[in-house]
Design a protein around this motif. Structure first.
Motif, PDB file in Angstrom:
ATOM      1  N   TRP A   9     -52.146 -46.637 -85.912  1.00 14.25           N
ATOM      2  CA  TRP A   9     -51.374 -45.505 -85.427  1.00 14.25           C
ATOM      3  C   TRP A   9     -52.208 -44.239 -85.273  1.00 14.25           C
ATOM      4  O   TRP A   9     -51.753 -43.259 -84.728  1.00 14.25           O
ATOM      5  N   ARG A  10     -53.444 -44.246 -85.719  1.00 14.88           N
ATOM      6  CA  ARG A  10     -54.294 -43.062 -85.589  1.00 14.88           C
ATOM      7  C   ARG A  10     -55.067 -43.054 -84.286  1.00 14.88           C
ATOM      8  O   ARG A  10     -55.886 -42.184 -84.069  1.00 14.88           O
ATOM      9  N   PRO A  29     -47.260 -37.285 -86.193  1.00 10.26           N
ATOM     10  CA  PRO A  29     -48.026 -37.552 -84.975  1.00 10.26           C
ATOM     11  C   PRO A  29     -47.281 -38.479 -84.011  1.00 10.26           C
ATOM     12  O   PRO A  29     -46.669 -39.456 -84.429  1.00 10.26           O
ATOM     13  N   ILE A  30     -47.350 -38.169 -82.722  1.00 11.01           N
ATOM     14  CA  ILE A  30     -46.762 -38.984 -81.676  1.00 11.01           C
ATOM     15  C   ILE A  30     -47.925 -39.649 -80.931  1.00 11.01           C
ATOM     16  O   ILE A  30     -48.732 -38.956 -80.312  1.00 11.01           O
ATOM     17  N   PRO A  31     -48.026 -40.988 -80.987  1.00 10.00           N
ATOM     18  CA  PRO A  31     -49.151 -41.669 -80.330  1.00 10.00           C
ATOM     19  C   PRO A  31     -48.980 -41.718 -78.817  1.00 10.00           C
ATOM     20  O   PRO A  31     -47.869 -41.584 -78.297  1.00 10.00           O
ATOM     21  N   SER A  32     -50.082 -41.948 -78.128  1.00 16.18           N
ATOM     22  CA  SER A  32     -50.013 -42.117 -76.675  1.00 16.18           C
ATOM     23  C   SER A  32     -49.401 -43.469 -76.361  1.00 16.18           C
ATOM     24  O   SER A  32     -49.358 -44.369 -77.210  1.00 16.18           O
ATOM     25  N   VAL A  79     -49.594 -47.294 -78.337  1.00 13.32           N
ATOM     26  CA  VAL A  79     -48.426 -48.088 -78.714  1.00 13.32           C
ATOM     27  C   VAL A  79     -48.539 -49.494 -78.134  1.00 13.32           C
ATOM     28  O   VAL A  79     -48.287 -50.488 -78.823  1.00 13.32           O
ATOM     29  N   ILE A  80     -48.957 -49.603 -76.887  1.00 16.14           N
ATOM     30  CA  ILE A  80     -49.119 -50.916 -76.244  1.00 16.14           C
ATOM     31  C   ILE A  80     -50.192 -51.722 -76.957  1.00 16.14           C
ATOM     32  O   ILE A  80     -50.019 -52.910 -77.242  1.00 16.14           O
ATOM     33  N   GLU A  81     -51.313 -51.084 -77.275  1.00 13.22           N
ATOM     34  CA  GLU A  81     -52.405 -51.768 -77.966  1.00 13.22           C
ATOM     35  C   GLU A  81     -51.973 -52.252 -79.345  1.00 13.22           C
ATOM     36  O   GLU A  81     -52.278 -53.380 -79.749  1.00 13.22           O
TER      37      GLU A  81
END
Length: 57
Positions: free
Chosen positions: A23-24, A37-40, A44-46
């Motif tokens: 998630w980082r 934190p909001i991931p790209s 998220v797909i990865e």
């Protein structure tokens, strides 16, 4: 009390390693109040692909 000292010392060490957490990846933004934190979308797909290929079922 002496026998619990080693347990207390062990529990004081953190087990989690956030440096390598999925998630980082690429943090797009953070929530203003909670600083979460909001991931790209790419991260998220990865992460989802990693879960699908490494699941036990």
């Amino acid at each position: 009390m002496t026998e619990n000292r080693s347990k207390e010392k062990f529990l004081a060490n953190s087990i989690e390693r956030h440096e390598t957490a999925a998630w980082r990846g690429h943090i797009e933004s953070t929530k203003p109040e909670s600083n979460v934190p909001i991931p790209s979308e790419e991260s998220v797909i990865e992460a989802r692909e990693w879960v699908n290929t490494n699941s036990l079922s």
